[in-house]
Motif scaffolding. Structure first.
Motif, PDB file in Angstrom:
ATOM      1  N   GLY A 180       9.581  53.130  13.639  1.00 43.96           N
ATOM      2  CA  GLY A 180       9.916  54.492  12.803  1.00 43.96           C
ATOM      3  C   GLY A 180       9.031  55.809  13.597  1.00 43.96           C
ATOM      4  N   ASP A 181       8.648  55.984  14.622  1.00 48.62           N
ATOM      5  CA  ASP A 181       7.968  56.257  15.510  1.00 48.62           C
ATOM      6  C   ASP A 181       8.732  57.594  15.818  1.00 48.62           C
ATOM      7  OD1 ASP A 181       5.743  57.204  16.568  1.00 48.62           O
ATOM      8  OD2 ASP A 181       4.913  55.304  17.043  1.00 48.62           O
ATOM      9  N   PRO A 182       8.772  58.614  16.138  1.00 50.28           N
ATOM     10  CA  PRO A 182       9.019  59.773  17.339  1.00 50.28           C
ATOM     11  C   PRO A 182       8.866  59.681  18.239  1.00 50.28           C
ATOM     12  CG  PRO A 182       7.477  60.947  15.360  1.00 50.28           C
ATOM     13  CD  PRO A 182       7.916  59.197  15.029  1.00 50.28           C
ATOM     14  N   ILE A 183       7.147  59.318  18.849  1.00 51.96           N
ATOM     15  CA  ILE A 183       6.607  59.204  19.420  1.00 51.96           C
ATOM     16  C   ILE A 183       7.113  58.880  20.864  1.00 51.96           C
ATOM     17  CG2 ILE A 183       4.533  59.562  20.850  1.00 51.96           C
ATOM     18  CD1 ILE A 183       4.556  61.539  18.481  1.00 51.96           C
ATOM     19  N   PRO A 184       7.732  57.635  21.041  1.00 52.68           N
ATOM     20  CA  PRO A 184       8.209  56.810  22.190  1.00 52.68           C
ATOM     21  C   PRO A 184       9.836  58.092  22.883  1.00 52.68           C
ATOM     22  CG  PRO A 184       7.684  55.298  20.514  1.00 52.68           C
ATOM     23  CD  PRO A 184       7.108  56.838  19.862  1.00 52.68           C
ATOM     24  N   TYR A 185      10.407  58.604  21.678  1.00 50.15           N
ATOM     25  CA  TYR A 185      11.169  59.147  22.220  1.00 50.15           C
ATOM     26  C   TYR A 185      11.137  60.144  22.439  1.00 50.15           C
ATOM     27  CZ  TYR A 185      13.892  55.545  19.946  1.00 50.15           C
ATOM     28  OH  TYR A 185      14.061  54.064  19.193  1.00 50.15           O
ATOM     29  N   ILE A 186      10.123  60.675  21.727  1.00 56.88           N
ATOM     30  CA  ILE A 186       9.652  62.244  22.230  1.00 56.88           C
ATOM     31  C   ILE A 186       8.640  62.361  24.669  1.00 56.88           C
ATOM     32  CG2 ILE A 186       7.754  64.615  22.161  1.00 56.88           C
ATOM     33  CD1 ILE A 186       8.225  63.323  18.986  1.00 56.88           C
ATOM     34  N   ILE A 187       8.608  61.060  24.088  1.00 56.61           N
ATOM     35  CA  ILE A 187       7.660  60.954  26.003  1.00 56.61           C
ATOM     36  C   ILE A 187       8.671  61.013  26.557  1.00 56.61           C
ATOM     37  CG2 ILE A 187       6.285  59.241  27.263  1.00 56.61           C
ATOM     38  CD1 ILE A 187       4.913  58.994  24.500  1.00 56.61           C
ATOM     39  N   GLU A 188      10.128  60.104  25.938  1.00 58.24           N
ATOM     40  CA  GLU A 188      11.131  59.512  27.284  1.00 58.24           C
ATOM     41  C   GLU A 188      12.065  61.410  27.492  1.00 58.24           C
ATOM     42  OE1 GLU A 188      15.119  57.087  27.989  1.00 58.24           O
ATOM     43  OE2 GLU A 188      13.930  57.108  25.785  1.00 58.24           O
ATOM     44  N   LEU A 189      11.501  62.399  26.444  1.00 56.33           N
ATOM     45  CA  LEU A 189      11.865  63.277  26.639  1.00 56.33           C
ATOM     46  C   LEU A 189      11.856  64.073  28.277  1.00 56.33           C
ATOM     47  CD1 LEU A 189      12.198  65.391  23.313  1.00 56.33           C
ATOM     48  CD2 LEU A 189      14.210  64.383  24.160  1.00 56.33           C
ATOM     49  N   SER A 190      10.679  64.049  29.469  1.00 55.14           N
ATOM     50  CA  SER A 190      10.187  64.671  29.819  1.00 55.14           C
ATOM     51  C   SER A 190      10.651  63.270  30.932  1.00 55.14           C
ATOM     52  CB  SER A 190       9.009  64.251  29.909  1.00 55.14           C
ATOM     53  OG  SER A 190       8.087  64.893  31.016  1.00 55.14           O
ATOM     54  N   VAL A 191      11.264  62.069  30.333  1.00 52.91           N
ATOM     55  CA  VAL A 191      11.849  61.441  31.098  1.00 52.91           C
ATOM     56  C   VAL A 191      13.478  61.009  32.317  1.00 52.91           C
ATOM     57  CG1 VAL A 191      12.234  58.851  31.370  1.00 52.91           C
ATOM     58  CG2 VAL A 191      10.117  59.012  30.528  1.00 52.91           C
ATOM     59  N   ALA A 192      13.825  62.343  30.493  1.00 48.76           N
ATOM     60  CA  ALA A 192      15.016  62.698  30.186  1.00 48.76           C
ATOM     61  C   ALA A 192      15.184  63.288  31.182  1.00 48.76           C
ATOM     62  CB  ALA A 192      15.481  62.985  29.558  1.00 48.76           C
ATOM     63  N   ARG A 193      15.124  64.728  31.940  1.00 48.49           N
ATOM     64  CA  ARG A 193      14.592  65.637  32.654  1.00 48.49           C
ATOM     65  C   ARG A 193      14.104  65.678  34.023  1.00 48.49           C
ATOM     66  NH1 ARG A 193       9.787  69.910  33.230  1.00 48.49           N
ATOM     67  NH2 ARG A 193       8.520  68.815  31.822  1.00 48.49           N
ATOM     68  N   GLY A 194      13.161  64.668  34.062  1.00 49.83           N
ATOM     69  CA  GLY A 194      12.822  64.067  34.765  1.00 49.83           C
ATOM     70  C   GLY A 194      13.541  63.846  35.889  1.00 49.83           C
ATOM     71  N   LEU A 195      14.283  62.516  34.711  1.00 49.87           N
ATOM     72  CA  LEU A 195      15.746  61.870  35.797  1.00 49.87           C
ATOM     73  C   LEU A 195      17.157  62.498  35.885  1.00 49.87           C
ATOM     74  CD1 LEU A 195      14.065  58.218  34.858  1.00 49.87           C
ATOM     75  CD2 LEU A 195      13.952  58.995  37.015  1.00 49.87           C
ATOM     76  N   ALA A 196      17.138  63.993  35.345  1.00 48.79           N
ATOM     77  CA  ALA A 196      18.341  64.179  35.167  1.00 48.79           C
ATOM     78  C   ALA A 196      19.482  63.085  34.307  1.00 48.79           C
ATOM     79  CB  ALA A 196      18.842  65.069  35.912  1.00 48.79           C
ATOM     80  N   TYR A 197      19.470  62.801  32.782  1.00 50.78           N
ATOM     81  CA  TYR A 197      19.997  62.150  32.374  1.00 50.78           C
ATOM     82  C   TYR A 197      21.757  62.428  31.472  1.00 50.78           C
ATOM     83  CZ  TYR A 197      16.431  58.817  29.723  1.00 50.78           C
ATOM     84  OH  TYR A 197      15.992  57.967  29.665  1.00 50.78           O
TER      85      TYR A 197
END
Length: 372
Positions: A180-197
């Motif tokens: 139920g934790d949003p934090i891992p997905y919030i961290i992944e937002l930066s990954v998404a930007r860097g890897l151009a999801y």
């Protein structure tokens, strides 16, 4: 008043705090430090530049105590306990995860290790090794990898992609440990930007966050970067995202300040024309942020973020008294936008503070007349 904008331009390029300013009938002019007419920020109880804390936007005594303990002893247990006792979906936990990851990343940068030296941030490696099921440690490790990618490599390079792919895997592991934790997905937002999801993949990620923490300000700010013109969106898309967030913001939420962050993300590199900062778009965004600040809880962890950004816009718009009203609430901590984008956040903040004090006094303000 044009001298103000010249001073700001010099600060952006030199990153050196200019001498304090003084009041004159004809405007605000430079004087030597110690001049009787100099506007002195210390008269308002503001800290000296060298005393400003660049680690966080506002005070968090528990975090500071634990950070000091962890870095002094190189033992992770206090950090693990602090995160375990912090609300899982709140802004405070997100900021603490970022702070621990940033501390480990900076330690590693300062002490990369060698034949006879232990690398910095070793406590985080031990944390992950000894407590692999600790959700807090997993989140800090994922954020650490993200910060390492941005800090040590260039987007688009193989090195950057390798670290980001590792961070993506770490985000997935952290999510499994705390469903139920949003934090891992919030961290992944930066990954998404860097890897151009691709957009569909990014939007699917965003929906996972909205399901867990729909009013999370930190998450919205992270998502805004993806939609900006300099990354994978446009000015129009970013503005639309920010305005939609503000429109659905619950009462007392700082999401009402999102349009100001969208304006900031699309500022031209050099625009010191006063009229721009008094334009309808900027004025509307500033008013929305001021409304958000007034309506927010005094202990909202994101409040300092909004106040710091308001300082920049209010100073550039020559709204001196309003700028001073923000400064009295945030002075002492400068780990926030816009200051953290420069190599010397304390110097950049101190320059704007000096300009605010000078402008305030040039228009009749005094320490006694400033509300607290």
């Amino acid at each position: 008043m044009e001298i103000l904008w010249v001073l700001m331009a010099l600060a952006m390029f030199s990153l050196v705090l200019l001498p304090v300013l003084r009041r004159r009938r004809t405007g605000i002019q430079l004087v030597s430090p110690g001049d009787p007419d100099a506007a002195d920020p210390a008269n308002y109880g503001f800290l000296r530049q060298e005393e400003l804390d660049i680690r966080m936007p506002g005070p968090d005594g528990d975090l500071l105590d634990v950070l000091d303990l962890v870095q002094r002893t190189q033992e992770y247990q206090a950090a693990s306990q602090l995160l375990a006792g912090t609300e899982i979906s709140g802004e405070t936990r997100w900021q603490r995860v970022q702070a621990f990851a940033g501390a480990a990343s900076l330690e590693l940068q300062q002490r990369p290790g060698g034949v006879s030296e232990t690398p910095g941030g070793q406590w985080l490696r031990v944390w992950r090794a000894e407590k692999p099921k600790d959700a807090g440690g997993a989140a800090v490790h994922a954020e650490f990898l993200v910060q390492q990618a941005w800090r040590t490599s260039t987007p688009g390079t193989d090195e950057f992609r390798i670290i980001m792919e590792e961070a993506r895997t770490a985000c997935g592991e952290a999510a499994l440990l705390s469903p139920g934790d949003p934090i891992p997905y919030i961290i992944e937002l930066s990954v998404a930007r860097g890897l151009a999801y691709p957009r569909p993949e990014f939007e699917a990620l965003w929906l996972k966050i909205l399901d867990r923490a729909p009013a999370h300000m930190g998450a919205h700010l992270a998502a805004l970067h993806y939609w900006c013109e300099k990354w994978h969106g446009s000015r129009e898309v970013a503005y639309s995202f920010a305005e939609a967030a503000a429109a659905r913001a619950p009462q007392g939420s700082l999401l009402a300040a999102m349009p100001l962050f969208a304006v900031f993300e699309h500022l031209p590199e050099v625009n010191l024309v006063r009229g721009f900062y008094q334009s309808e778009v900027v004025t509307k965004a500033v008013h929305g942020a001021l409304y958000a600040v007034h309506a927010a809880r005094p202990d909202d962890p994101m409040l300092a973020h909004v106040r710091h950004l308001l300082v920049l816009f209010l100073v550039r718009g020559e709204r001196w008294a309003e700028a001073m009203n923000q400064l009295v609430h945030v002075d002492g901590h400068v780990g926030a936008l816009p200051w953290t984008l420069t190599p010397d956040p304390a110097a950049d903040y101190a320059l704007y503070r000096a300009l605010a004090v000078a402008g305030y006094e040039a228009n009749g303000g005094t320490p006694a007349s400033l509300p607290r």
